[in-house]
Scaffold this motif. Structure first.
Motif, PDB file in Angstrom:
ATOM      1  N   ALA A  95      76.857  77.151  65.190  1.00 48.77           N
ATOM      2  CA  ALA A  95      76.166  76.593  66.466  1.00 48.77           C
ATOM      3  C   ALA A  95      77.213  75.338  66.864  1.00 48.77           C
ATOM      4  N   LEU A  96      77.682  74.640  66.043  1.00 44.07           N
ATOM      5  CA  LEU A  96      78.567  73.558  66.291  1.00 44.07           C
ATOM      6  C   LEU A  96      79.624  73.950  66.920  1.00 44.07           C
ATOM      7  N   ALA A  97      80.490  75.036  66.201  1.00 47.79           N
ATOM      8  CA  ALA A  97      81.558  75.384  67.011  1.00 47.79           C
ATOM      9  C   ALA A  97      81.352  76.047  68.310  1.00 47.79           C
ATOM     10  N   ALA A  98      80.162  76.742  68.590  1.00 43.45           N
ATOM     11  CA  ALA A  98      80.039  77.417  69.957  1.00 43.45           C
ATOM     12  C   ALA A  98      79.804  76.090  70.731  1.00 43.45           C
ATOM     13  N   ALA A  99      79.242  75.205  70.364  1.00 40.40           N
ATOM     14  CA  ALA A  99      79.302  73.943  71.476  1.00 40.40           C
ATOM     15  C   ALA A  99      80.355  73.053  71.621  1.00 40.40           C
ATOM     16  N   LYS A 100      81.270  73.345  70.936  1.00 38.63           N
ATOM     17  CA  LYS A 100      82.540  72.684  70.734  1.00 38.63           C
ATOM     18  C   LYS A 100      82.553  71.358  70.793  1.00 38.63           C
ATOM     19  N   VAL A 101      81.499  70.802  69.299  1.00 36.90           N
ATOM     20  CA  VAL A 101      81.254  69.340  69.365  1.00 36.90           C
ATOM     21  C   VAL A 101      82.662  68.697  68.774  1.00 36.90           C
ATOM     22  N   SER A 102      82.575  67.497  69.455  1.00 40.29           N
ATOM     23  CA  SER A 102      83.911  66.528  69.109  1.00 40.29           C
ATOM     24  C   SER A 102      83.098  65.399  68.717  1.00 40.29           C
ATOM     25  N   SER A 103      84.209  64.414  68.557  1.00 39.65           N
ATOM     26  CA  SER A 103      83.760  62.933  68.170  1.00 39.65           C
ATOM     27  C   SER A 103      83.475  62.210  69.462  1.00 39.65           C
ATOM     28  N   ARG A 104      83.629  62.716  70.492  1.00 38.15           N
ATOM     29  CA  ARG A 104      83.211  61.918  72.032  1.00 38.15           C
ATOM     30  C   ARG A 104      81.520  62.368  72.232  1.00 38.15           C
ATOM     31  N   ASP A 105      81.136  63.338  71.567  1.00 41.27           N
ATOM     32  CA  ASP A 105      79.756  63.952  71.746  1.00 41.27           C
ATOM     33  C   ASP A 105      78.514  63.151  71.273  1.00 41.27           C
ATOM     34  N   ARG A 106      77.470  62.888  71.887  1.00 44.81           N
ATOM     35  CA  ARG A 106      76.259  62.643  71.388  1.00 44.81           C
ATOM     36  C   ARG A 106      75.518  63.987  71.205  1.00 44.81           C
ATOM     37  N   VAL A 107      75.072  64.221  69.949  1.00 41.47           N
ATOM     38  CA  VAL A 107      74.433  65.519  69.416  1.00 41.47           C
ATOM     39  C   VAL A 107      73.169  65.183  69.071  1.00 41.47           C
ATOM     40  N   LEU A 108      72.227  66.227  69.674  1.00 44.19           N
ATOM     41  CA  LEU A 108      70.761  65.796  69.176  1.00 44.19           C
ATOM     42  C   LEU A 108      70.354  67.345  68.458  1.00 44.19           C
ATOM     43  N   ALA A 160      61.366  61.089  76.515  1.00 42.24           N
ATOM     44  CA  ALA A 160      61.070  60.043  77.152  1.00 42.24           C
ATOM     45  C   ALA A 160      62.267  59.037  76.655  1.00 42.24           C
ATOM     46  N   ILE A 161      62.637  58.928  74.887  1.00 41.79           N
ATOM     47  CA  ILE A 161      63.369  57.769  74.296  1.00 41.79           C
ATOM     48  C   ILE A 161      64.787  58.339  74.854  1.00 41.79           C
ATOM     49  N   LEU A 162      65.233  59.200  74.995  1.00 47.13           N
ATOM     50  CA  LEU A 162      66.556  59.734  75.008  1.00 47.13           C
ATOM     51  C   LEU A 162      67.023  59.816  76.511  1.00 47.13           C
ATOM     52  N   GLY A 163      66.258  60.113  77.300  1.00 44.24           N
ATOM     53  CA  GLY A 163      66.500  60.301  78.849  1.00 44.24           C
ATOM     54  C   GLY A 163      67.840  61.539  78.721  1.00 44.24           C
ATOM     55  N   GLN A 164      68.476  61.527  79.891  1.00 46.38           N
ATOM     56  CA  GLN A 164      69.675  62.441  80.114  1.00 46.38           C
ATOM     57  C   GLN A 164      70.982  61.899  79.321  1.00 46.38           C
ATOM     58  N   SER A 165      70.771  61.480  78.057  1.00 42.95           N
ATOM     59  CA  SER A 165      72.160  60.843  77.266  1.00 42.95           C
ATOM     60  C   SER A 165      72.832  61.783  76.497  1.00 42.95           C
ATOM     61  N   ILE A 166      72.130  63.190  76.235  1.00 42.87           N
ATOM     62  CA  ILE A 166      72.842  63.779  75.208  1.00 42.87           C
ATOM     63  C   ILE A 166      73.635  65.008  75.743  1.00 42.87           C
ATOM     64  N   SER A 189      63.963  70.214  75.304  1.00 41.45           N
ATOM     65  CA  SER A 189      65.201  69.990  74.975  1.00 41.45           C
ATOM     66  C   SER A 189      66.122  69.530  76.350  1.00 41.45           C
ATOM     67  N   PHE A 190      65.968  70.546  77.332  1.00 34.81           N
ATOM     68  CA  PHE A 190      66.782  70.672  78.419  1.00 34.81           C
ATOM     69  C   PHE A 190      66.621  69.498  79.245  1.00 34.81           C
ATOM     70  N   ALA A 191      65.595  68.614  78.997  1.00 37.65           N
ATOM     71  CA  ALA A 191      65.459  67.295  79.670  1.00 37.65           C
ATOM     72  C   ALA A 191      66.220  66.224  79.334  1.00 37.65           C
ATOM     73  N   VAL A 192      66.988  66.402  78.022  1.00 37.40           N
ATOM     74  CA  VAL A 192      67.798  65.213  77.616  1.00 37.40           C
ATOM     75  C   VAL A 192      69.195  65.430  77.698  1.00 37.40           C
ATOM     76  N   LEU A 193      69.550  66.705  78.219  1.00 37.69           N
ATOM     77  CA  LEU A 193      71.006  67.115  78.460  1.00 37.69           C
ATOM     78  C   LEU A 193      71.443  66.484  79.830  1.00 37.69           C
ATOM     79  N   ALA A 194      72.607  65.725  79.396  1.00 35.13           N
ATOM     80  CA  ALA A 194      73.580  65.465  80.673  1.00 35.13           C
ATOM     81  C   ALA A 194      74.051  66.387  81.510  1.00 35.13           C
ATOM     82  N   PRO A 195      74.456  66.239  82.758  1.00 35.44           N
ATOM     83  CA  PRO A 195      74.874  67.423  83.464  1.00 35.44           C
ATOM     84  C   PRO A 195      76.243  68.121  82.703  1.00 35.44           C
ATOM     85  N   GLY A 196      76.407  69.498  82.794  1.00 31.97           N
ATOM     86  CA  GLY A 196      77.381  69.800  81.937  1.00 31.97           C
ATOM     87  C   GLY A 196      77.069  70.003  80.420  1.00 31.97           C
ATOM     88  N   GLY A 197      76.045  69.683  79.894  1.00 32.18           N
ATOM     89  CA  GLY A 197      75.639  69.512  78.492  1.00 32.18           C
ATOM     90  C   GLY A 197      75.485  71.307  77.915  1.00 32.18           C
TER      91      GLY A 197
END
Length: 315
Positions: free
Chosen positions: A137-150, A204-210, A225-233
């Motif tokens: 899952a992390l590989a499919a999402a291409k998670v890196s050190s720049r990311d905020r991950v929920l 409500a806590i996270l907003g679109q910060s993920i 979970s869609f509500a917390v994703l930043a554009p392009g998330g």
């Protein structure tokens, strides 16, 4: 040999202890003397379908569930080149094949990896399904050190591995947990922030910060979970297919992932665990028996299990 199986004559879809012949490995298979396995959602779905009159039973009954295998090779097929009798191995089989709820089972060599000497069979028995689901899952999402991950449900089986592996990638990791007593567990796994989903609204806590959501819960949690994703998330679910309409509306990419066997990834998970950089979270250990499996499956179905539920076959 003893096995815990779903029998075609049993309309309740319950597991029964049966005696079946020792399996014979095919040309590219090995015969494994089983020491441990674990309960995976794929195992539970087989029973759920059997209890549902509209569901389809496995083609072959009695059917022995158990997608995870961990044990010692007792015999090999003629074309097997990677393993020999006496090797300690662990791995993941497709749900349609299964067979882990037994004293012996066969598996293809490309479904397995060698177990490091410093890794117990109990630990090897909880790594493959949940560990590979998190890794992939992390590989499919291409998670890196720049990311905020929920990570949704970060103290569950897949979630507990996802939290740790995302931290190893250098990401900032936020997770939700189902109870207040799980907060300390989440922080112990390395989460930078833990949210009690029963008492707080994570959206409500996270907003679109993920940047990335790893969903292991499905249902309303997945949709919220869609509500917390930043554009392009990116949103990867290991529970169910995300809603394509919500993805288009939010401008994010999504995928549904079920774990697949990968010898290299299995070896890396084992190496990290043996080196104490990855800690399997075991939410209970039960014996290979009707009562043991009944209790283990009930715990899994409750949604309150912490970590992975282990099945100990041989000490």
């Amino acid at each position: 040999m003893k096995a815990i199986a779903l029998e075609v004559s049993d309309s309740s879809g319950s597991l029964k202890e049966i005696d079946i012949p020792l399996p014979v490995p095919g040309e590219h298979e090995v015969l494994i003397e089983m020491y441990a396995t674990s309960v995976h959602p794929a195992d539970c779905r087989i029973l759920d379908e059997a209890r549902n009159v509209s569901g389809e039973r496995p083609a072959a009954c009695p059917f022995v569930p158990g997608v995870v295998v961990a044990g010692i090779i007792a015999d090999t097929g003629a074309a097997v080149s990677r393993f020999k009798p006496g090797d300690e191995v662990f791995g993941l089989k497709p749900a349609a094949e299964s067979g882990g709820y037994a004293e012996y089972t066969c598996a293809k060599e490309d479904q397995l990896a060698l177990k490091p000497p410093g890794l117990s069979f109990a630990a090897a028995g909880v790594l493959p399904a949940a560990g590979l689901a998190a890794w992939q899952a992390l590989a499919a999402a291409k998670v890196s050190s720049r990311d905020r991950v929920l990570v949704q449900n970060g103290t569950g089986g897949t979630g507990s591995f996802a939290v740790q592996l995302a931290k190893l990638r250098g990401a900032t990791v936020i997770t939700t947990v189902s109870g207040g007593d799980e907060l300390d567990v989440a922080w112990g796994l390395g989460a930078d922030q833990a949210i009690h989903s029963g008492g707080q609204d994570f959206a409500a806590i996270l907003g679109q910060s993920i940047d990335v959501v790893i969903d292991t819960a499905g249902g309303s949690v997945l949709n919220r979970s869609f509500a917390v994703l930043a554009p392009g998330g990116r949103l990867i679910s290991t529970a169910e297919q995300p809603d394509p309409a919500l993805a288009a509306q939010q401008g994010v990419t999504t995928a549904y992932l079920t774990p697949a066997a990968d010898p290299y990834q299995l070896s890396e998970l084992a190496r990290l665990t043996a080196g104490r950089r990855l800690e399997p979270l075991i939410g209970g250990a039960f014996p290979l028996s009707e009562e043991g499996l009944r209790t283990a499956h009930a715990l899994s179905a409750s949604g309150k299990a912490r970590g992975v539920i282990a099945i100990v076959i041989k000490e």
